[in-house]
Each structure stands twice: as structure tokens, then as C-alpha cells.
Design a protein around this motif. Structure first.
Motif, PDB file in Angstrom:
ATOM      1  N   UNK A  90       7.422   3.429   5.227  1.00  0.00           N
ATOM      2  CA  UNK A  90       8.020   4.487   5.377  1.00  0.00           C
ATOM      3  C   UNK A  90       9.245   4.937   4.110  1.00  0.00           C
ATOM      4  N   UNK A  91       9.527   3.890   3.465  1.00  0.00           N
ATOM      5  CA  UNK A  91      10.282   4.168   2.265  1.00  0.00           C
ATOM      6  C   UNK A  91       9.904   4.663   0.928  1.00  0.00           C
ATOM      7  N   UNK A  92      10.511   5.198   0.036  1.00  0.00           N
ATOM      8  CA  UNK A  92      10.250   5.802  -1.063  1.00  0.00           C
ATOM      9  C   UNK A  92       9.331   4.665  -1.943  1.00  0.00           C
ATOM     10  N   UNK A  93       8.234   5.110  -2.551  1.00  0.00           N
ATOM     11  CA  UNK A  93       7.655   4.185  -3.319  1.00  0.00           C
ATOM     12  C   UNK A  93       8.189   4.216  -4.727  1.00  0.00           C
ATOM     13  N   UNK A  94       9.222   3.615  -4.702  1.00  0.00           N
ATOM     14  CA  UNK A  94       9.832   3.299  -6.139  1.00  0.00           C
ATOM     15  C   UNK A  94       9.864   2.024  -6.449  1.00  0.00           C
ATOM     16  N   UNK A  95       9.070   1.559  -7.444  1.00  0.00           N
ATOM     17  CA  UNK A  95       8.903   0.122  -7.600  1.00  0.00           C
ATOM     18  C   UNK A  95       8.665  -0.188  -9.165  1.00  0.00           C
ATOM     19  N   UNK A  96       9.136  -1.466  -9.545  1.00  0.00           N
ATOM     20  CA  UNK A  96       8.950  -1.802 -10.862  1.00  0.00           C
ATOM     21  C   UNK A  96       8.298  -3.406 -11.134  1.00  0.00           C
ATOM     22  N   UNK A  97       7.345  -3.370 -11.874  1.00  0.00           N
ATOM     23  CA  UNK A  97       6.709  -4.954 -12.139  1.00  0.00           C
ATOM     24  C   UNK A  97       7.206  -5.423 -13.273  1.00  0.00           C
ATOM     25  N   UNK A  98       7.628  -6.776 -13.180  1.00  0.00           N
ATOM     26  CA  UNK A  98       8.412  -7.300 -14.198  1.00  0.00           C
ATOM     27  C   UNK A  98       7.393  -8.379 -14.949  1.00  0.00           C
ATOM     28  N   UNK A  99       7.814  -8.723 -16.343  1.00  0.00           N
ATOM     29  CA  UNK A  99       6.928  -9.704 -17.056  1.00  0.00           C
ATOM     30  C   UNK A  99       6.998 -11.075 -16.432  1.00  0.00           C
ATOM     31  N   UNK A 100       8.469 -11.279 -15.829  1.00  0.00           N
ATOM     32  CA  UNK A 100       8.291 -12.582 -14.989  1.00  0.00           C
ATOM     33  C   UNK A 100       9.395 -12.401 -13.897  1.00  0.00           C
ATOM     34  N   UNK A 101       9.202 -13.525 -12.992  1.00  0.00           N
ATOM     35  CA  UNK A 101      10.228 -13.517 -11.959  1.00  0.00           C
ATOM     36  C   UNK A 101      11.552 -13.920 -11.968  1.00  0.00           C
ATOM     37  N   UNK A 102      12.372 -12.896 -11.941  1.00  0.00           N
ATOM     38  CA  UNK A 102      13.941 -13.085 -12.476  1.00  0.00           C
ATOM     39  C   UNK A 102      14.695 -14.265 -11.440  1.00  0.00           C
ATOM     40  N   UNK A 103      13.919 -14.666 -10.226  1.00  0.00           N
ATOM     41  CA  UNK A 103      14.717 -15.557  -9.520  1.00  0.00           C
ATOM     42  C   UNK A 103      14.035 -17.163  -9.821  1.00  0.00           C
ATOM     43  N   UNK A 104      12.992 -17.038 -10.773  1.00  0.00           N
ATOM     44  CA  UNK A 104      12.489 -18.398 -10.968  1.00  0.00           C
ATOM     45  C   UNK A 104      12.560 -18.886 -12.457  1.00  0.00           C
ATOM     46  N   UNK A 148       0.885  -1.182   0.065  1.00  0.00           N
ATOM     47  CA  UNK A 148       0.088  -0.099   0.108  1.00  0.00           C
ATOM     48  C   UNK A 148       0.661   1.127   0.126  1.00  0.00           C
ATOM     49  N   UNK A 149       0.470   2.137  -0.765  1.00  0.00           N
ATOM     50  CA  UNK A 149       1.340   3.475  -0.905  1.00  0.00           C
ATOM     51  C   UNK A 149       0.381   4.436  -0.576  1.00  0.00           C
ATOM     52  N   UNK A 150       0.976   5.447   0.258  1.00  0.00           N
ATOM     53  CA  UNK A 150       0.421   6.717   0.647  1.00  0.00           C
ATOM     54  C   UNK A 150       1.358   7.853   0.241  1.00  0.00           C
ATOM     55  N   UNK A 151       0.874   8.476  -0.933  1.00  0.00           N
ATOM     56  CA  UNK A 151       1.728   9.805  -1.527  1.00  0.00           C
ATOM     57  C   UNK A 151       2.749   8.836  -2.106  1.00  0.00           C
ATOM     58  N   UNK A 152       3.899   9.523  -1.654  1.00  0.00           N
ATOM     59  CA  UNK A 152       5.154   9.048  -2.290  1.00  0.00           C
ATOM     60  C   UNK A 152       6.078   8.140  -1.466  1.00  0.00           C
ATOM     61  N   UNK A 153       5.412   7.390  -0.236  1.00  0.00           N
ATOM     62  CA  UNK A 153       5.893   6.619   0.565  1.00  0.00           C
ATOM     63  C   UNK A 153       5.107   5.280   0.548  1.00  0.00           C
ATOM     64  N   UNK A 154       6.011   4.354   0.936  1.00  0.00           N
ATOM     65  CA  UNK A 154       5.278   3.174   1.088  1.00  0.00           C
ATOM     66  C   UNK A 154       4.498   2.950   2.484  1.00  0.00           C
ATOM     67  N   UNK A 155       3.336   2.707   2.675  1.00  0.00           N
ATOM     68  CA  UNK A 155       2.432   2.504   3.908  1.00  0.00           C
ATOM     69  C   UNK A 155       2.401   1.393   4.432  1.00  0.00           C
ATOM     70  N   UNK A 156       2.578   0.397   3.770  1.00  0.00           N
ATOM     71  CA  UNK A 156       2.404  -1.089   4.321  1.00  0.00           C
ATOM     72  C   UNK A 156       2.536  -2.183   3.386  1.00  0.00           C
ATOM     73  N   UNK A 157       3.331  -3.110   3.553  1.00  0.00           N
ATOM     74  CA  UNK A 157       3.588  -4.312   3.094  1.00  0.00           C
ATOM     75  C   UNK A 157       3.191  -5.606   3.840  1.00  0.00           C
ATOM     76  N   UNK A 158       2.724  -6.457   2.907  1.00  0.00           N
ATOM     77  CA  UNK A 158       2.188  -7.711   3.609  1.00  0.00           C
ATOM     78  C   UNK A 158       1.376  -8.639   2.780  1.00  0.00           C
ATOM     79  N   UNK A 159       0.331  -8.989   3.282  1.00  0.00           N
ATOM     80  CA  UNK A 159      -0.431 -10.020   2.484  1.00  0.00           C
ATOM     81  C   UNK A 159      -1.581  -9.325   2.026  1.00  0.00           C
ATOM     82  N   UNK A 160      -2.828 -10.388   1.922  1.00  0.00           N
ATOM     83  CA  UNK A 160      -4.192  -9.751   1.643  1.00  0.00           C
ATOM     84  C   UNK A 160      -4.792  -8.814   2.531  1.00  0.00           C
TER      85      UNK A 160
END
Length: 559
Positions: free
Chosen positions: A519-533, A31-43
Motif C-alpha cells: 500500500x505504500x509508495x513504490x519508491x525503491x533503490x537497488x544498491x551495489x552492495x549491502x550497506x549493513x554487511x 511486487x508493484x502495482x502501478x505506483x504502489x507496493x502490492x506485496x512484500x515477501x519471499x518467492x
């Protein structure tokens, strides 16, 4: 799940999130709030949504921190789009047809300047691969564009491999004063002559960073401030489209380059967070002493700036050609494709410059290639008088190294950036017959084992981080397909960490930027596949589907 007490403006759910936060390495929603990350977790993160919250279902796609390109040269990528391309030309006739078309739409007397012959981004298939095995000469270009000066530049060797072949017509030669008597000042440049001793219009450049324009072609149009401004605007979109959210220019930025970024910052147009280092234009140590003492206070320590633009430290070259450096200074503010000022320092001058930088609290950045063993003793001597711990001096472009010198970097608390595509794939032929099999060439595993803070970068060859990621994990040399230093190959997750969160330390930003944590910057990238898999060989086929910088979507591709 925890974070700032605020309502989310955007929730990304149903994702495979690699956070690089040791407290929670994996998650499925953010979850993002403005320019920062608000929460990270599951559903349970979805429960934070309000009526004003936008939600995006990522359908299981992999989400990572945005790439932080630690040696980006972003200032030049967009410039390549401002000149007509010759891509696809397979003969002199093909090139002449392009020139005729350009002449038809260009007012008489105005310059026609194209991109180099060959296919971007590397231009390996240059003039030698044309049907005639050569570029067009002055007379052929004269017939194609009799009313225009024409200039086809040679390649910028850092993209591909020299030599580069520039071609000019008679009008262009005359405007630049090129005659049978002309001689280059810089080594590595050859003006081709015909049987009568007259210039053919072709100039061959054997240097990786071309000097021909600085040395011989004063009349050729330069990239001015307006072009460079538009170039960076284009570059940002191109870098954002690859998932890049931050860059660092450790090779240094010339005054005009810094001015371009400053202008975009003033206009609020930055969509990539930018860390710059000063590329000085001093001619000698006496001038360097005055500049460090009197004019570079703004670049001392952590420098000056905000979360979008920061300037800190100075790049000081080890070595260089004095004639090239002199030509480059004489052509300022133009820097050609480089974006930085060419330097030339003897070992003695480099040593003195390092001591001056330490005295004035200016972070040193220097490129070492295969000469780390020559630079380390200088750093050790400086450290005895001015302890380097905590200063975040940076060693860049490590090629071949010695284990003892890497151990010294650890003791000195020096940071490292590497350019794996440059040394392993593009230029790896030089290391195919190392006695140790290349184990100490761009030695990522050794750097990590020693605990040396390390970040990897593209060097704009090309600007695609997935190609660099592929280079790090496979270490294949391009002409032979052989692996250089197999034990130095990294797994994709480790390489991603070096390419995303590790670079924040270069700009003193690790307290608020990098990992995907509340609390950290909401700088994110969504990839076409999982690089680790996926198989490491497929890493260069990855694509970015969504990029956010400061919580704002700056690229959406197929999502």
C-alpha cells in the motif's frame, strides 16, 4: 504477504530487501502495482505474476526504500553542469587556454562565464593550488578573450571552504563599473589592487555564501527561469542516479525556485518527490506580520500539495548580516547558487517572528549550528502560548548541542534534520578539541535515545547520499582523520533508516511513503552492495544500480 487486491505490473525478486517495516524487516521479493507496493515477501510473491507482469531478477542485490534527502538543495546541482568546467587546470596557462577555446566558439561581445577554479564537488584545490598560486588577472584574461567580457566566479563556500577568488577581465570590470574607487558594501569581500591602485581583476570572497555578485557585479549574467528549469531537470537525473526519490528543502525556497518546481509539476516532469518550505523576502517584522497574515495561508499547517509537490511552513533565520540580506533582496528574483533568500534577524526579531509563525500556524524551520541553546528558550516561550506538539516545527543543521537542550526538543515535540558531512567531515576541524571529544556534536545517538524524530541530509555537499552515510557511520574529520564523538557513530542500518523512511514525517507523508510495505509508495533503490554487511569505511563506495519512483524506473545503472 498482503496488500491491495490488484495484479502486479512489476516484480523484483531474488533480492536482499531492507524494508524498514517493523512487521517484516527483511524480504526477498516485492511486487508493484502501478505506483504502489502490492506485496512484500519471499518467492511466493512471484506467484502473483500475470502475463502482463514484468519481472526483474536482482541476483541477490540489496534493495532499500529510496533516499529521502531532508536538506537537499537539489535546485543547484544541475546548474553546475550549465557552465564550462575548469576541472584539471593546474596553472594560469591552463585556464587561459580554456578561455581562448570558449572565446573561439562564443559570439563577440557575449559573456564567458565558467565554473570556479578547482575540482568539484568541493573545489578545495582552488586558485591557491595553481602553479602560480593565484588566478589569472585582468590583463591575462584580456589577451585570452579580447572581444568578450570574462568572469570566473569564486567557489560557493558551502561546497568547500572560503576564500573564493573571482577573476574578471577589463571588459567585465567596465560593464560592472568596477574602478579604483569601488568599495564593497558587504563585509568579507576584497577587491585586489595593483601598485597604482587599479583593480587587478581579482576579487577575494571570505564568506561561505558569496555576496560579490549581489554587491559588486550587477552586469554578470544570472541564472534565469529557463536556466533554473533546465538545472532542476538535470538535477533530478543526478539525484535519481544516487537512489534519491524524495527531497525536502527545509532551508526554504525563494519565489523563483518554487515557481520552477511548480512548472515541472504542471508538466508532469517530476521524478523526485519534492517538499518545499517558503524562504521569505520580507525586510522587517512589520512586513513579516503582513505576509504571514495575508499571503502565506497556502503554507499553513501541512500546507498544500500532492504526492509529488508539497509546500508547507516557512524558514526563519536566526542571525544573519543585514547588509547581505539587503543586497540579496535587491537582486531578486536571482538568488545565485543559493535558491533561497538571505535573511538577517536580531534575537528580538527572531523571537517575534516565531510567535507570529505559531499564531498563523506556519511551521518554523530554522538553522541553529552551535546556537541551539539560544533558540530553545524562544521555542519554550512560544510553547507556553501556542503549544508546539503536533505542529512539526523543525530544527536544522545542529552542530554543537547541550543535552538539556536536546531534552527540551523532545518535550516540545520538535523534529530535527542533521547535515553530518558539513559539520563532521568538511567543517569538523572546529570540533576536534571539544572537552567531551565531540560527543554532543551532531549527536545522533543522543537524539535517537531521546526519541527525537531525526532525518539526515546531504546539503548538496555533495549530493551523494553514500558519502553522507559514510560520514554518519565513521564521523571522520577530513584533514586529520580523527573521529569526532566516537559514541555517536551509527550502524549502517540505523543511518539508512534516518536517510530513507524518517524524512516522510517532514512532509506529513509517513502514512503512505517510506517503508517498503503493501500500500505504500513504490519508491525503491537497488544498491551495489549491502550497506549493513560491509566495513563502514566502504560505505562511500556504494553505488545505485536501479531507482524507481512511483513504480517507474527513473535510473538504471549496471543492472
Amino acid at each position: 504477504m498482503s496488500g491491495p487486491s490488484s495484479s502486479p505490473t512489476l516484480i523484483l525478486r531474488n533480492a536482499n530487501i531492507l524494508t524498514f517495516d517493523p512487521d517484516r524487516p527483511r524480504a526477498s521479493a516485492v511486487a508493484l502495482a502501478g505506483d504502489r507496493i502490492l506485496a512484500v515477501g519471499g518467492e511466493e510473491v512471484a506467484a502473483l505474476a500475470t502475463a502482463a507482469t514484468e519481472a526483474i531478477d536482482l541476483g541477490g542485490a540489496t534493495l532499500i526504500p529510496g533516499f529521502n534527502d531532508a536538506h537537499a538543495h537539489m535546485e543547484r546541482e544541475g546548474l553546475k553542469r550549465l557552465r564550462p568546467s575548469l576541472t584539471g587546470a593546474r596553472s594560469v596557462g591552463d585556464i587561459l587556454e580554456r578561455v581562448r577555446a570558449l572565446a573561439a566558439e562564443t559570439p563577440p561581445g557575449q559573456w564567458i562565464v565558467t565554473m570556479p577554479i578547482g575540482t568539484p564537488p568541493f573545489f578545495f584545490d582552488g586558485a591557491a593550488t595553481l602553479a602560480e598560486g593565484r588566478p589569472p588577472d585582468r590583463h591575462e584574461l584580456d589577451r585570452a578573450a579580447p572581444d568578450h567580457p570574462v568572469y570566473i566566479p569564486g567557489l560557493f563556500g558551502n561546497w568547500g571552504k572560503p576564500p573564493g577568488h573571482s577573476a574578471l577581465n577589463s571588459r567585465a570590470l567596465a560593464l560592472n563599473g568596477i574602478t579604483a574607487a569601488s568599495l564593497p558594501t558587504c563585509a568579507g569581500v576584497e577587491i585586489l589592487k595593483d601598485a597604482r591602485g587599479e583593480p587587478t581583476g581579482v576579487i577575494v570572497e571570505h564568506n561561505s555564501r558569496p555576496t560579490v555578485e549581489f554587491d559588486l557585479l550587477p552586469a554578470v549574467p544570472r541564472f534565469g527561469f529557463a536556466e533554473r528549469l533546465e538545472g532542476v531537470r538535470l538535477s533530478q537525473r543526478l539525484y535519481n542516479a544516487q537512489g534519491t526519490t524524495s527531497i525536502y528543502e527545509g532551508h526554504g525556497s525563494a519565489p523563483q525556485t518554487i515557481s520552477v518546481y511548480r512548472r515541472l509539476w504542471e508538466l508532469g516532469e517530476l521524478t523526485v518527490r519534492v517538499g518545499l518550505v517558503v524562504s521569505p523576502s520580507w525586510a522587517d517584522i512589520a512586513e513579516a506580520r503582513r505576509a504571514m497574515r495575508d499571503w502565506l495561508a497556502h503554507a499553513r499547517g501541512a500546507g498544500l500539495g500532492d504526492p509529488w509537490l508539497r509546500l508547507s511552513g516557512v524558514h526563519i533565520a536566526y542571525g544573519g548580516d543585514p547588509a547581505v540580506a539587503c543586497c540579496a533582496r535587491d537582486n531578486l528574483p536571482d538568488t545565485g547558487w543559493s535558491g533561497f533568500v538571505e535573511q538577517a534577524l536580531t534575537p528580538a526579531d527572531f523571537r517575534e517572528a516565531c510567535f507570529l509563525a505559531a499564531e498563523h500556524d506556519l511551521r518554523l524551520h530554522t538553522i541553529v549550528s552551535d546556537r541551539l541553546h539560544e533558540v530553545v528558550p524562544v521555542l519554550e516561550a512560544v510553547n507556553e502560548r501556542h503549544p508546539l506538539s503536533g505542529r512539526r516545527w523543525v530544527i536544522e543543521h545542529i552542530g554543537r548541542a547541550r543535552l538539556s537542550d536536546l531534552e527540551a526538543l523532545k518535550r516540545l515535540d520538535v523534529l530535527v534534520t542533521t547535515i553530518p558531512t558539513y559539520f563532521l567531515w568538511k567543517g569538523g576541524a572546529a570540533y576536534l578539541d571539544e572537552p567531551d571529544g565531540g560527543d554532543l556534536v551532531v549527536p545522533h545517538a543522543h537524539l535517537l535515545r531521546l526519541g527525537i524524530p531525526t532525518a539526515i541530509a546531504t546539503d548538496n555537499i555533495p549530493h551523494d547520499p553514500f558519502f553522507t552515510l559514510w560520514s554518519v557511520c565513521n564521523r571522520l574529520e577530513r584533514t586529520s582523520g580523527r573521529v569526532i564523538g566516537p559514541d555517536q557513530r551509527l550502524d549502517a542500518e540505523t543511518a539508512l533508516r534516518l536517510f530513507t523512511v524518517a524524512g516522510a514525517a517532514l512532509t506529513f507523508d509517513e502514512g503512505w511513503k517510506g517503508p517498503l510495505r503493501p500500500g505504500f509508495a513504490a519508491d525503491l533503490a537497488v544498491l551495489s552492495e549491502d550497506p549493513t554487511a560491509i566495513d563502514p569505511d566502504r560505505l562511500r563506495d556504494l553505488r545505485c544500480r536501479l531507482t524507481l519512483v512511483g513504480g517507474r524506473i527513473v535510473h538504471r545503472g549496471g543492472l
